[in-house]
Every structure is written in structure tokens, then in C-alpha cells.
Enzyme design. Structure first.
Site, PDB file in Angstrom:
ATOM      1  N   LYS A 150       8.080 -23.476   2.548  1.00 45.97           N
ATOM      2  CA  LYS A 150       9.657 -23.603   2.623  1.00 45.97           C
ATOM      3  C   LYS A 150      10.536 -23.096   3.892  1.00 45.97           C
ATOM      4  CE  LYS A 150       8.095 -18.701   0.669  1.00 45.97           C
ATOM      5  NZ  LYS A 150       7.136 -18.290   1.472  1.00 45.97           N
ATOM      6  N   LYS A 198       1.807 -30.916   2.609  1.00 46.02           N
ATOM      7  CA  LYS A 198       2.732 -30.106   2.027  1.00 46.02           C
ATOM      8  C   LYS A 198       3.713 -28.990   1.819  1.00 46.02           C
ATOM      9  CE  LYS A 198       1.970 -25.211   2.957  1.00 46.02           C
ATOM     10  NZ  LYS A 198       2.472 -23.723   2.462  1.00 46.02           N
ATOM     11  N   LYS A 213       1.112 -23.953  12.283  1.00 43.32           N
ATOM     12  CA  LYS A 213       2.086 -22.839  12.648  1.00 43.32           C
ATOM     13  C   LYS A 213       2.121 -22.640  14.162  1.00 43.32           C
ATOM     14  CE  LYS A 213       3.264 -21.113   8.482  1.00 43.32           C
ATOM     15  NZ  LYS A 213       3.850 -20.861   7.477  1.00 43.32           N
TER      16      LYS A 213
HETATM   17  P1  ATP Z   1       5.741 -21.073   4.554  1.00 40.42           P
HETATM   18  O1  ATP Z   1       5.770 -22.197   4.447  1.00 40.42           O
HETATM   19  O2  ATP Z   1       6.983 -19.567   4.572  1.00 40.42           O
HETATM   20  O3  ATP Z   1       5.167 -20.659   5.335  1.00 40.42           O
HETATM   21  P2  ATP Z   1       4.547 -21.239   1.571  1.00 40.42           P
HETATM   22  O4  ATP Z   1       5.723 -22.438   1.393  1.00 40.42           O
HETATM   23  O5  ATP Z   1       3.047 -21.784   2.085  1.00 40.42           O
HETATM   24  O6  ATP Z   1       5.739 -20.272   3.326  1.00 40.42           O
HETATM   25  P3  ATP Z   1       3.635 -18.484   1.287  1.00 40.42           P
HETATM   26  O7  ATP Z   1       4.553 -17.858   0.642  1.00 40.42           O
HETATM   27  O8  ATP Z   1       2.339 -19.062   2.467  1.00 40.42           O
HETATM   28  O9  ATP Z   1       4.272 -20.384   0.899  1.00 40.42           O
HETATM   29  O10 ATP Z   1       2.655 -18.400  -0.479  1.00 40.42           O
HETATM   30  C1  ATP Z   1       2.418 -18.383  -2.057  1.00 40.42           C
HETATM   31  C2  ATP Z   1       1.783 -19.141  -2.628  1.00 40.42           C
HETATM   32  O11 ATP Z   1       2.182 -20.525  -2.672  1.00 40.42           O
HETATM   33  C3  ATP Z   1       0.629 -19.180  -2.124  1.00 40.42           C
HETATM   34  O12 ATP Z   1      -0.292 -18.943  -3.234  1.00 40.42           O
HETATM   35  C4  ATP Z   1       0.329 -21.173  -1.462  1.00 40.42           C
HETATM   36  O13 ATP Z   1      -0.556 -21.530  -1.633  1.00 40.42           O
HETATM   37  C5  ATP Z   1       1.408 -21.742  -2.830  1.00 40.42           C
HETATM   38  N1  ATP Z   1       1.798 -22.897  -2.798  1.00 40.42           N
HETATM   39  C6  ATP Z   1       2.598 -22.589  -1.532  1.00 40.42           C
HETATM   40  N2  ATP Z   1       3.214 -24.080  -0.649  1.00 40.42           N
HETATM   41  C7  ATP Z   1       2.708 -25.157  -2.060  1.00 40.42           C
HETATM   42  C8  ATP Z   1       2.289 -26.284  -1.951  1.00 40.42           C
HETATM   43  N3  ATP Z   1       3.521 -27.188  -1.656  1.00 40.42           N
HETATM   44  N4  ATP Z   1       2.437 -26.994  -3.484  1.00 40.42           N
HETATM   45  C9  ATP Z   1       1.199 -25.379  -4.442  1.00 40.42           C
HETATM   46  N5  ATP Z   1       1.403 -24.238  -3.794  1.00 40.42           N
HETATM   47  C10 ATP Z   1       2.016 -23.531  -2.984  1.00 40.42           C
END
Ligand code: ATP
Ligand code: LTN
Length: 336
Positions: free
Chosen positions: A202, A199, A117
Site C-alpha cells: 500500500k 509484493k 524499507k
Molecule cells: P506497507 O506497504 O505500508 O509496508 P503493507 O501493504 O505491507 O504495508 P501491512 O500493514 O504491513 O501492509 O500488512 C498487513 C497484513 O497484510 C500483514 O499480515 C501482511 O502480511 C499482509 N499483506 C500485506 N501485503 C500483502 C500481500 N501483497 N499479499 C498478501 N498479504 C499481504
């Protein structure tokens, strides 16, 4: 006399940033649903964590409500689960401060999410981004959670939470429950459709992820354009062929078929047919959620009621932990 068996507690959080993705669904939200009968569950929409990156207030508000409505649409029952906004329970920020005083700079600077980040937001490497895992530890420990359903990317943060809790307990006695992680067997790390070695996230560009609320034709288009390779055969080799492996994992997680069964069924049919099957399966999973979402998001009174009741129930649990922590630390309220 009837004996009440205390259910184990689950806690997890999702940031209200952007649109929830298929990664969030497979990695977290779907497990929330599976666990809701067996455990006492607390799910937080972690809006304070979202502030570590600059947010537009109107968009943040919309994302908060969208996330709450998506939780409910995915099947979470607000009677069985406590669903609430993190910022509405002041104890999160309070305990985070206390735990900051039990966390070392060196520990925080090793966190891969912090490194990622900071690279992404080089103009705003703020202290909140640095101590983000401490706030996450406070979230979990406030509720004395036994189990934390998360995707693989959060493993490192959970380990730090366990370390901080263990350190605190070693000084003050048994204050916090030490939590375990709960990870999906398949799909713990759903990868980006365009860069399958990263990964799915969003906060990345639209074409790299499937949003839970994407229309069927958008899903089909994104899957058709997903990066694969030139081999045209469906076999699981994540190191050398990450794109195909990612689509296979998605299909496996959603359909229940094993990776071997998928390889046997689609092996030589070509990527076109395979991708159609993946898209069909995603659409079939998300369509009922999207229908419920449309109903729930139109019902503002219902959302308000879930929000208010979640805040009250969460606050009561958090308050009990904070009293214990305050007493151990020697800070007020004392009985004089
Ligand atoms: P950002 O991109 O805004 O950092 P993010 O997509 O990583 O967000 P979070 O809100 O941080 O989403 O994560 C919510 C949950 O979803 C967490 O438990 C995280 O481990 C899970 N998660 C996020 N991205 C993935 C992924 N690509 N595969 C599996 N689990 C995920
Ligand atoms: N840090 C997590 C979101 C999160 C969380 C939590 C997850 C905040 N608090 C407590 C589990 C438990 C993320 O970035 N995905």
C-alpha cells in the site's frame, strides 16, 4: 457444572499507512473474518509501527479511522473481536523495550523488510525501523497469542518473535505462549500489478495495487493495465510468467476455483476475457464491503465506542502479561 472451554487466542496487526489493498484483504483481513467464531481474536491497528516512516499527522489520523472502518466493514464484529489502536495500550512500547534487551543486532540486520524499507527511505533509516520486529513481537506476546494470521511477507518477523519468546522463556520459565503463523493457502503473497515479482504494497504507487475502496471502474482499469506477457494463454507458471500467475492466484483466492480449473476455463480465451473475469470477481467481493464502509465511516459515535471498548479490553489482557514480566525481571511493582 458447566465447563468453559478456553478458546485459543489470535493476534494480528495492520499498519494504518495509505489505503488497505487487495493484498491486505486476501493475506490478512479475510482470514480475520474466517477465524472470528472459532478463536478469541485481538486485532490491532499498529499506529506505532507506522511512525517508523515519516507521517503527516492529519493523514495518519484519517488512515487510522479508515482502517478501523474497513475492518468493521469487512465483517469483523467488535463484540466478538477486540479491535483497537496499538498506541492506546502503553504496554506495547513497554514490552518492546524489555524485548529489545533480549534481541541481537545481528538478528535485526538480517530482516528483509528492514533492508527493503531502508532502501526505500535511505534518508531516514531510524532505530525504530531497525527494531520494528521487536515491537511486533511485543504485540503478539503481550496477548499470549497462539496463532497469528499474516501474509507470507511477515513469516520472517514471526520467526524472530518465536525466537525472542523462546529465549525469554528459557531464562524465566513459561512466560510467553510461542505463536504459530496462519497463512492463506492461495494468495499469501499478492504481487504488484506493475512489477509482479514484488509484493503488492500500500505504500507503492496507485497503479500497482487495488485498494479495497477503489471504485469498480478504477478496478477494471488497473486490472486491464496489469502487466502480463505476450503469450496470451492462461497457465500457471509463476517463475516465468509472474503477471498471469498473480492474476490467477487472485481469482482463485476470491472465487474458490482451483488454479487448474481457471487454466481450463480461460486457457485460450485471451487475456482480455480473463482480465474481465478477474476484475468482475474483485468488484463483486469488494462492493458489499464498500457499501458497509460508507455507512460505518459516517457513524463517528459508533467508531468512538468501538475504539474505547477495544482499548479497555486490550489493556486488561496486556496488563496481566506485563505484571508477570515485571515480576520475572525483578522490576516494580513489588509488595514491600
Ligand atoms: P506497507 O506497504 O505500508 O509496508 P503493507 O501493504 O505491507 O504495508 P501491512 O500493514 O504491513 O501492509 O500488512 C498487513 C497484513 O497484510 C500483514 O499480515 C501482511 O502480511 C499482509 N499483506 C500485506 N501485503 C500483502 C500481500 N501483497 N499479499 C498478501 N498479504 C499481504
Ligand atoms: N509487521 C506487520 C504488521 C504487524 C503485525 C503485528 C502483524 C505489526 N504487529 C503483530 C501480526 C502480528 C506488517 O508490516 N505487515
Amino acid at each position: 457444572m458447566e465447563t468453559q472451554i478456553q478458546k485459543k487466542r489470535i493476534f494480528s496487526g495492520i499498519q494504518p499507512t495509505g489505503k488497505l489493498t487487495l493484498g491486505n484483504y486476501i493475506g490478512a483481513l479475510r482470514n480475520f473474518n474466517i477465524l472470528q467464531d472459532e478463536y478469541d481474536c485481538v486485532y490491532s491497528i499498529v499506529d506505532l509501527h507506522a511512525l517508523t516512516v515519516r507521517q503527516n499527522p492529519t493523514e495518519l489520523r484519517q488512515a487510522c479511522l479508515r482502517t478501523m472502518a474497513t475492518f468493521l466493514a469487512s465483517g469483523l464484529d467488535p463484540e466478538k473481536n477486540i479491535i483497537y489502536f496499538q498506541s492506546q495500550v502503553a504496554a506495547h512500547a513497554e514490552l518492546a523495550w524489555v524485548l529489545n534487551c533480549f534481541t541481537y543486532m545481528g538478528e535485526m540486520s538480517r530482516m528483509t523488510q528492514f533492508k527493503d524499507k531502508s532502501a526505500k527511505h535511505a534518508d531516514n533509516i531510524n532505530c525504530g525501523l531497525f527494531t520494528y520486529p521487536v515491537l511486533m513481537a511485543a504485540d503478539i506476546l503481550l496477548y499470549q497469542a497462539d496463532l497469528v494470521p499474516i501474509g507470507a511477507d511477515q513469516k520472517q518477523h514471526l520467526e524472530i518473535c518465536r525466537d525472542i519468546a523462546g529465549r525469554f522463556n528459557a531464562i524465566y520459565g513459561d512466560v510467553f505462549t510461542i505463536p504459530d503463523g496462519y497463512f492463506p493457502k492461495v494468495g499469501a503473497r499478492v504481487m504488484s500489478l506493475q512489477e509482479p515479482t514484488r509484493k503488492m504494497s500500500k505504500s507503492d504507487p496507485e497503479e500497482t495495487y487495488i485498494a479495497m475502496l477503489d471504485e469498480p471502474d478504477v478496478i477494471r482499469r488497473k486490472i486491464r493495465r496489469a502487466v502480463t506477457d505476450s503469450e496470451n494463454s492462461v497457465a500457471y507458471d509463476p517463475d516465468n510468467r509472474p503477471g498471469v500467475a498473480n492474476l490467477m492466484s487472485i481469482l482463485s483466492a476470491l472465487s474458490g476455483q482451483t488454479l487448474d480449473q481457471i487454466a481450463a476455463e480461460y486457457g485460450d480465451l485471451g487475456y482480455g476475457k480473463f482480465k474481465d473475469a478477474v476484475a468482475d470477481c474483485i468488484i463483486a467481493t469488494l462492493e458489499p464491503i464498500q457499501k458497509r464502509y460508507a455507512e460505518i465511516s459516517a457513524d463517528k459515535a459508533y467508531l468512538q465506542q468501538v475504539m474505547d471498548s477495544g482499548r479497555e479490553r486490550a489493556s486488561a489482557i496486556a496488563h496481566r502479561t506485563m505484571l508477570k514480566v515485571r515480576k520475572k525481571l525483578g522490576i516494580a511493582p513489588w509488595k514491600l
